[in-house]
Every structure is written in structure tokens, then in C-alpha cells.
Write a protein that holds these residues in place. Structure first.
Motif, PDB file in Angstrom:
ATOM      1  N   THR A  98      -7.814  -8.276  -4.702  1.00 26.37           N
ATOM      2  CA  THR A  98      -8.888  -8.570  -5.632  1.00 26.37           C
ATOM      3  C   THR A  98      -8.396  -9.343  -6.842  1.00 26.37           C
ATOM      4  N   CYS A  99      -7.404  -8.816  -7.520  1.00 29.23           N
ATOM      5  CA  CYS A  99      -6.991  -9.420  -8.796  1.00 29.23           C
ATOM      6  C   CYS A  99      -5.694 -10.206  -8.714  1.00 29.23           C
ATOM      7  N   GLY A 100      -4.926 -10.065  -7.621  1.00 33.75           N
ATOM      8  CA  GLY A 100      -3.699 -10.814  -7.461  1.00 33.75           C
ATOM      9  C   GLY A 100      -2.488 -10.200  -8.132  1.00 33.75           C
ATOM     10  N   GLU A 101      -2.624  -9.009  -8.674  1.00 31.33           N
ATOM     11  CA  GLU A 101      -1.496  -8.324  -9.317  1.00 31.33           C
ATOM     12  C   GLU A 101      -0.421  -8.026  -8.267  1.00 31.33           C
ATOM     13  N   GLU A 102       0.835  -8.267  -8.638  1.00 32.61           N
ATOM     14  CA  GLU A 102       1.929  -8.039  -7.702  1.00 32.61           C
ATOM     15  C   GLU A 102       2.207  -6.555  -7.522  1.00 32.61           C
ATOM     16  N   LYS A 103       2.683  -6.222  -6.354  1.00 30.41           N
ATOM     17  CA  LYS A 103       3.088  -4.863  -5.982  1.00 30.41           C
ATOM     18  C   LYS A 103       1.995  -3.824  -6.241  1.00 30.41           C
ATOM     19  N   PRO A 104       0.856  -3.953  -5.547  1.00 29.87           N
ATOM     20  CA  PRO A 104      -0.217  -2.976  -5.730  1.00 29.87           C
ATOM     21  C   PRO A 104       0.172  -1.601  -5.194  1.00 29.87           C
ATOM     22  N   ALA A 105      -0.471  -0.583  -5.732  1.00 28.15           N
ATOM     23  CA  ALA A 105      -0.100   0.790  -5.415  1.00 28.15           C
ATOM     24  C   ALA A 105      -0.835   1.364  -4.208  1.00 28.15           C
ATOM     25  N   LYS A 106      -1.980   0.809  -3.835  1.00 27.73           N
ATOM     26  CA  LYS A 106      -2.801   1.413  -2.787  1.00 27.73           C
ATOM     27  C   LYS A 106      -3.072   0.430  -1.655  1.00 27.73           C
ATOM     28  N   LYS A 107      -3.406   0.998  -0.467  1.00 30.55           N
ATOM     29  CA  LYS A 107      -3.786   0.202   0.698  1.00 30.55           C
ATOM     30  C   LYS A 107      -5.137   0.685   1.190  1.00 30.55           C
ATOM     31  N   CYS A 108      -5.819  -0.165   1.927  1.00 27.47           N
ATOM     32  CA  CYS A 108      -7.065   0.248   2.566  1.00 27.47           C
ATOM     33  C   CYS A 108      -6.742   1.408   3.508  1.00 27.47           C
ATOM     34  N   SER A 109      -7.485   2.485   3.396  1.00 26.79           N
ATOM     35  CA  SER A 109      -7.170   3.678   4.180  1.00 26.79           C
ATOM     36  C   SER A 109      -7.445   3.487   5.671  1.00 26.79           C
ATOM     37  N   LYS A 110      -8.301   2.531   6.025  1.00 25.93           N
ATOM     38  CA  LYS A 110      -8.634   2.334   7.425  1.00 25.93           C
ATOM     39  C   LYS A 110      -7.672   1.385   8.131  1.00 25.93           C
ATOM     40  N   CYS A 111      -7.495   0.180   7.589  1.00 27.08           N
ATOM     41  CA  CYS A 111      -6.686  -0.821   8.280  1.00 27.08           C
ATOM     42  C   CYS A 111      -5.234  -0.862   7.812  1.00 27.08           C
ATOM     43  N   LYS A 112      -4.959  -0.386   6.632  1.00 28.20           N
ATOM     44  CA  LYS A 112      -3.618  -0.368   6.037  1.00 28.20           C
ATOM     45  C   LYS A 112      -3.002  -1.772   5.893  1.00 28.20           C
ATOM     46  N   ALA A 113      -3.817  -2.817   5.997  1.00 30.07           N
ATOM     47  CA  ALA A 113      -3.302  -4.186   5.927  1.00 30.07           C
ATOM     48  C   ALA A 113      -3.579  -4.846   4.589  1.00 30.07           C
ATOM     49  N   VAL A 114      -4.603  -4.389   3.896  1.00 29.93           N
ATOM     50  CA  VAL A 114      -5.003  -5.002   2.637  1.00 29.93           C
ATOM     51  C   VAL A 114      -4.634  -4.053   1.505  1.00 29.93           C
ATOM     52  N   GLN A 115      -4.089  -4.625   0.432  1.00 33.73           N
ATOM     53  CA  GLN A 115      -3.599  -3.796  -0.662  1.00 33.73           C
ATOM     54  C   GLN A 115      -4.401  -4.017  -1.937  1.00 33.73           C
ATOM     55  N   TYR A 116      -4.451  -2.952  -2.765  1.00 31.61           N
ATOM     56  CA  TYR A 116      -5.212  -2.979  -4.011  1.00 31.61           C
ATOM     57  C   TYR A 116      -4.440  -2.272  -5.121  1.00 31.61           C
ATOM     58  N   CYS A 117      -4.740  -2.669  -6.364  1.00 28.61           N
ATOM     59  CA  CYS A 117      -4.138  -2.010  -7.530  1.00 28.61           C
ATOM     60  C   CYS A 117      -4.669  -0.593  -7.673  1.00 28.61           C
ATOM     61  N   ASP A 118      -5.980  -0.471  -7.587  1.00 28.48           N
ATOM     62  CA  ASP A 118      -6.625   0.804  -7.817  1.00 28.48           C
ATOM     63  C   ASP A 118      -7.955   0.850  -7.077  1.00 28.48           C
ATOM     64  N   ARG A 119      -8.657   1.932  -7.259  1.00 30.43           N
ATOM     65  CA  ARG A 119      -9.936   2.140  -6.577  1.00 30.43           C
ATOM     66  C   ARG A 119     -10.977   1.107  -6.998  1.00 30.43           C
ATOM     67  N   ASN A 120     -10.948   0.697  -8.247  1.00 33.02           N
ATOM     68  CA  ASN A 120     -11.918  -0.279  -8.731  1.00 33.02           C
ATOM     69  C   ASN A 120     -11.752  -1.623  -8.016  1.00 33.02           C
TER      70      ASN A 120
END
Length: 190
Positions: free
Chosen positions: A124-146
């Protein structure tokens, strides 16, 4: 920018870009309130979330057209046209087969980062080294729930394919090291 030898072009562009975003949010909010008055709709709308959704909405070919146009316009309206940073960004955008405006503005603000293609970033935001992954596919990463919530509208279409192990076209198009070294060997032989 008017301090003479102590100018900081990058900082001036950052402030310009932030001011441009805020100005666009104000205009977006005014358009939404005018549309709301015409419809007589009392539904509560988060203008910032709508704006972000418009920025992240891909076109027919998956390209972020609205975001690209938005960034190009912000560069176009940078008032210090004599600055080296402005000239470099314009030269990059007008070159043959230019990179995306997002990558150009990212390089301008954060500096060039060579050979870091495999660093994971928030979808979403392009921040490096996100802490979370999509719980279903585990391929897409995110900083946080938002960030995940904002991206879900578009990710849900690809999530099923990713969870079954089918790679998206972007990843499938990236050559691996073996392909590159084979191409280099062919060039050296020929």
C-alpha cells in the motif's frame, strides 16, 4: 530555496509535495461535499480514505494511472524550475520509455538505491520491510492492518490465485539470475 548556497532542493520538493497533497485533499473534500449536497446523502464519508482508494485504484492494465498523473502534476507545479532536482525529474519523465512517476519521486525524495530489487515493501504505502503478510496468500506484505484494509479492495481479486501458488504476471515477468547470466554469456560469445 532562497538561502543561497545553503539550499536544500530535496527538502523544498518534499514540502512542495506535501502541500500539493494537502491542497488536493481539500479540493477532493470540496468536490465530495458538493456531490453530497446534490444527492442529499447523509452518509458519513472519510475523504482521506476515498482519496487513497482513488490513488491506489489500478487501471485496466493494472497501471496506477491516477497516481501517476497526480505525481506528474505535482512535479509540474514545483515552483523552483531552475533546481537540479526538478531538471533531473523532468528529464527522467520525458525520456524514452520513462519509469513510473512514483519511482522517480521516490528516488528524488529518498535517494537512489541501487541493487535493492528484492527488498520487501508494503503493497500500500511502499514502506520497506513491512511487519505483516496477507493471512490467506502470504505473498503480499503490509505495514499494519490499516494498509491491508486500504489495499484489500484490489488485492482480493488476486488473493485466491496467489494462495493457490499461481504467481502474478509482475513476478513472472522478472528474469532470474540464471537468465541474466545466460544472456550475458551469449553476448560475450557473439
Amino acid at each position: 530555496m532562497k538561502r543561497g548556497a545553503e539550499t536544500n532542493e530535496t527538502m523544498a520538493f518534499k514540502f512542495h509535495y506535501l502541500a500539493y497533497i494537502i491542497d488536493e485533499l481539500i479540493k477532493f473534500k470540496q468536490r465530495q461535499s458538493n456531490a453530497k449536497k446534490e444527492k442529499a446523502d447523509d452518509k458519513k464519508v472519510d475523504v482521506i480514505e476515498l482519496f487513497i482508494r482513488n490513488l491506489l485504484k489500478p487501471g485496466k492494465d493494472g497501471y496506477l494511472e491516477y497516481m501517476d498523473a497526480f505525481i506528474k502534476e505535482s512535479i509540474r507545479e514545483f515552483p523552483y524550475r531552475e533546481s537540479t532536482l526538478f531538471r533531473q525529474m523532468v528529464t527522467s519523465l520525458t525520456g524514452k520509455d520513462p519509469p513510473s512517476a512514483l519511482s522517480i519521486i521516490n528516488a528524488a525524495i529518498n535517494g537512489q538505491k541501487g541493487f535493492i530489487d528484492n527488498v520487501s515493501v508494503c503493497s500500500t504505502c511502499g514502506e520497506e520491510k513491512p511487519a505483516k503478510k496477507c493471512s490467506k496468500c502470504k505473498a503480499v506484505q503490509y505495514c499494519d492492518r490499516n494498509c491491508q484494509r486500504l489495499h484489500w479492495h484490489w488485492h482480493k481479486k488476486a488473493c485466491q490465485r496467489l494462495s493457490q501458488g499461481v504467481e502474478p504476471t509482475e513476478v513472472a515477468c522478472k528474469p532470474d539470475a540464471a537468465d541474466i547470466s545466460a544472456d550475458i554469456q551469449n553476448l560475450l560469445v557473439n
